[in-house]
Motif scaffolding. Structure first.
Motif, short mmCIF file in Angstrom:
data_model
loop_
_atom_site.label_atom_id
_atom_site.label_comp_id
_atom_site.label_asym_id
_atom_site.label_seq_id
_atom_site.Cartn_x
_atom_site.Cartn_y
_atom_site.Cartn_z
N HIS A 1 9.31 -0.68 0.91
CA HIS A 1 9.76 -1.38 2.11
C HIS A 1 8.56 -1.81 2.96
CE1 HIS A 1 13.94 -0.60 1.34
NE2 HIS A 1 13.70 0.70 1.20
N PHE A 2 7.54 -0.97 3.00
CA PHE A 2 6.35 -1.28 3.78
C PHE A 2 5.63 -2.50 3.19
CE2 PHE A 2 1.72 -0.55 3.31
CZ PHE A 2 1.32 -0.92 4.59
N THR A 3 5.42 -2.50 1.88
CA THR A 3 4.70 -3.61 1.24
C THR A 3 5.51 -4.91 1.33
OG1 THR A 3 5.62 -2.92 -0.89
CG2 THR A 3 3.42 -2.13 -0.35
N LEU A 4 6.84 -4.82 1.19
CA LEU A 4 7.68 -6.00 1.29
C LEU A 4 7.66 -6.58 2.70
CD1 LEU A 4 9.69 -7.94 -0.04
CD2 LEU A 4 11.52 -6.34 0.55
N TYR A 5 7.67 -5.68 3.70
CA TYR A 5 7.63 -6.11 5.11
C TYR A 5 6.33 -6.87 5.39
CZ TYR A 5 7.19 -5.82 10.18
OH TYR A 5 7.01 -6.11 11.51
N ILE A 6 5.19 -6.31 4.95
CA ILE A 6 3.90 -6.96 5.17
C ILE A 6 3.83 -8.28 4.41
CG2 ILE A 6 1.41 -6.73 4.91
CD1 ILE A 6 2.56 -4.93 7.05
N ALA A 7 4.36 -8.29 3.18
CA ALA A 7 4.34 -9.52 2.37
C ALA A 7 5.11 -10.64 3.06
CB ALA A 7 4.93 -9.23 0.99
N LEU B 1 -5.38 -1.72 7.06
CA LEU B 1 -4.29 -1.09 6.30
C LEU B 1 -4.83 0.02 5.41
CD1 LEU B 1 -2.19 -4.23 5.23
CD2 LEU B 1 -1.52 -2.46 6.87
N PHE B 2 -5.99 -0.22 4.78
CA PHE B 2 -6.59 0.78 3.89
C PHE B 2 -7.00 2.03 4.67
CE2 PHE B 2 -10.25 2.55 1.58
CZ PHE B 2 -9.64 2.79 0.35
N ASN B 3 -7.57 1.81 5.84
CA ASN B 3 -8.00 2.95 6.66
C ASN B 3 -6.81 3.72 7.23
OD1 ASN B 3 -10.73 2.40 6.29
ND2 ASN B 3 -10.77 0.93 8.00
N MET B 4 -5.67 3.04 7.35
CA MET B 4 -4.46 3.71 7.86
C MET B 4 -3.72 4.47 6.76
SD MET B 4 -2.95 0.77 10.40
CE MET B 4 -1.44 1.69 10.71
N GLY B 5 -4.20 4.38 5.51
CA GLY B 5 -3.59 5.17 4.44
C GLY B 5 -2.99 4.37 3.31
N THR C 1 -2.87 2.42 -0.04
CA THR C 1 -3.69 2.48 -1.24
C THR C 1 -3.98 1.07 -1.75
OG1 THR C 1 -1.78 2.59 -2.70
CG2 THR C 1 -2.63 4.68 -1.87
N ILE C 2 -4.95 0.99 -2.66
CA ILE C 2 -5.26 -0.30 -3.29
C ILE C 2 -4.03 -0.85 -4.00
CG2 ILE C 2 -6.67 -1.45 -5.03
CD1 ILE C 2 -8.19 -0.74 -2.50
N LYS C 3 -3.26 0.06 -4.62
CA LYS C 3 -2.04 -0.34 -5.31
C LYS C 3 -1.05 -0.96 -4.34
CE LYS C 3 1.57 1.47 -8.35
NZ LYS C 3 2.12 2.67 -9.02
N ASP C 4 -0.93 -0.36 -3.12
CA ASP C 4 -0.02 -0.91 -2.11
C ASP C 4 -0.46 -2.30 -1.66
OD1 ASP C 4 1.59 1.35 -2.11
OD2 ASP C 4 0.42 2.35 -0.55
N ILE C 5 -1.75 -2.48 -1.47
CA ILE C 5 -2.26 -3.77 -1.01
C ILE C 5 -2.08 -4.85 -2.08
CG2 ILE C 5 -4.33 -5.00 -0.22
CD1 ILE C 5 -5.28 -2.33 0.99
N ARG C 6 -2.31 -4.43 -3.34
CA ARG C 6 -2.06 -5.38 -4.43
C ARG C 6 -0.59 -5.78 -4.47
NH1 ARG C 6 -5.56 -2.49 -9.30
NH2 ARG C 6 -7.62 -3.26 -8.65
N LYS C 7 0.28 -4.80 -4.22
CA LYS C 7 1.71 -5.08 -4.27
C LYS C 7 2.11 -6.04 -3.16
CE LYS C 7 4.37 -1.71 -5.48
NZ LYS C 7 5.17 -0.46 -5.47
N ILE C 8 1.43 -5.96 -2.01
CA ILE C 8 1.73 -6.88 -0.90
C ILE C 8 1.55 -8.32 -1.35
CG2 ILE C 8 0.91 -7.72 1.35
CD1 ILE C 8 0.27 -4.78 2.04
#
Length: 401
Positions: free
Chosen positions: A2-8, A308-312, A314-321
């Protein structure tokens, strides 16, 4: 998720401070929209052409046709006809006598195919709907109905008793021909109608009564070239074919409408596949813009990604965004493109915007399977493009700030 979809979705809606990136993103979305719309319009156009082409075969070709396995004819006995009459799934069948003939009228000669048909033929296929001038022939008469091409080549009118029409066919036999008069069988005929189906059939066929064709070809009363069947709607075609084959035996081969036009079906399907592959290649090129747009946005969002990375995250989450952002861009663009295509094809069907000839609009057929083909193609290419772009995310990129 839900977090990655919201940012995307936020990234998809938001504008960049760099106008060049906004421009690239707009071009990428327009490319997806136009690609989806073009693919659907072309597939609908080919579906329309296919239906238009096969419309003629559905009129003059029967549901099933029994043809001789060997030679030009086979024998249909009284017992065979009795058994065929007891097959409930058969509405009607017509006995056909057919062969190549020469037609002479005044000083003109023409090679054609005579098709002798019985009284049931006009009910087995809808041939009467294609009579352009005149009427359909009567049984036990010397009347014929010719195609437009035959009529034009021989300058035939309707019910012109002042003009002789003689149909010739070589007599069967062996040995040396000593007299041309004895070499051919001949019957005189009168033209009562002209049909218009398509160029090939118009230039080829002459319809006559089955008795006239039998007399000309010296066929026996129980000898036929083929049998054409009309079946009840929604019957099991395979089961009916088995029943007919059981009656007629191995002397015949049974073919349905598609098998009778096997070459035509293969050609149309091959052309449709070729056009789909060509436009898919165009779409692949268009999706390079999506990859470029995502990569430019990654570079533009470096500071946000670092946060976003410093807030926790992961690289996987950012890629998913960015994977979700590219996928959403493709899917939304595909839906918009399909909507545009539906409007255009609807306008063509309703208002005949594009004409092939002054009286013939370009045929369009909207098929639900084409809708899904385009949507799946756009979605798959969008997912692949998004995956290619998203893997560019690395720790060195997000730790720059």
């Amino acid at each position: 998720m839900h977090f990655t979809l919201y940012i995307a979705k936020r990234y998809l809606r938001s504008k960049s401070s760099n106008n060049a990136i906004n421009f690239i993103t707009i071009i990428a979305i327009i490319g997806v929209i136009l690609g989806a719309a073009s693919l659907f319009i072309v597939l609908s156009g080919f579906a329309g052409l296919k239906d238009f082409t096969l419309e003629f075969s559905s009129i003059v070709d029967p549901d099933l046709k029994a043809q001789p396995a060997v030679g030009k004819s086979f024998v249909l006995t009284e017992d065979d006809m009795s058994e065929l009459n007891h097959i409930e799934d058969i509405v009607l069948y017509s006995k056909i006598v057919e062969d190549r003939v020469a037609i002479a009228s005044d000083d003109k000669n023409y090679l054609a195919t005579i098709k002798g048909v019985d009284e049931h033929y006009e009910h087995v296929v809808n041939i009467k709907s294609k009579i352009d001038h005149g009427d359909w022939l009567e049984q036990k008469s010397n009347q014929i109905v010719v195609g437009w091409g035959v009529s034009n080549n021989l300058s035939l009118g309707l019910l012109d008793f002042t003009k002789s029409i003689n149909i010739y066919v070589p007599k069967p036999g062996t040995g040396q021909i000593k007299s041309t008069k004895n070499a051919f069988s001949m019957v005189s005929a009168v033209n009562v109608g002209v049909f218009y189906i398509n160029e090939t059939l118009n230039d080829t066929y002459v319809y006559a009564s089955v008795d006239l064709a039998r007399k000309l070809l010296n066929y026996k009363p129980n000898q036929v070239s083929s049998i054409e069947f009309k079946l009840k709607e929604d019957v099991n075609e395979t089961l009916v074919k088995q029943k007919i084959q059981h009656v007629l035996g191995d002397q015949v081969i049974l073919k349905n409408r598609a098998q009778l036009n096997d070459a035509l079906y293969k050609m149309l399907n091959t052309e449709n596949l070729a056009v789909y592959l060509i436009f898919t290649l165009v779409l692949i090129i268009a999706f390079f813009n999506v990859i470029g747009s995502l990569i430019m946005m990654m570079l533009d969002k470096k500071r946000s990604l670092s946060t976003l990375f410093n807030m926790g995250a992961t690289i996987k989450d950012i890629r998913k965004i960015f994977f979700l952002q590219g996928s959403l861009m493709s899917i939304i663009g595909g839906f918009i493109g399909l909507a545009v295509a539906l409007v255009i094809t609807g306008l063509q069907k309703g208002f005949d915007l594009v004409m092939i000839t002054p009286s013939l609009p370009y045929p369009m057929t909207i098929k639900i399977e084409n809708f899904f083909v385009v949507f799946v193609t756009i979605s798959v290419l969008g997912v692949i493009a998004s995956k290619i772009a998203s893997v560019r995310i690395s720790k060195s990129l997000v730790k720059t700030y």
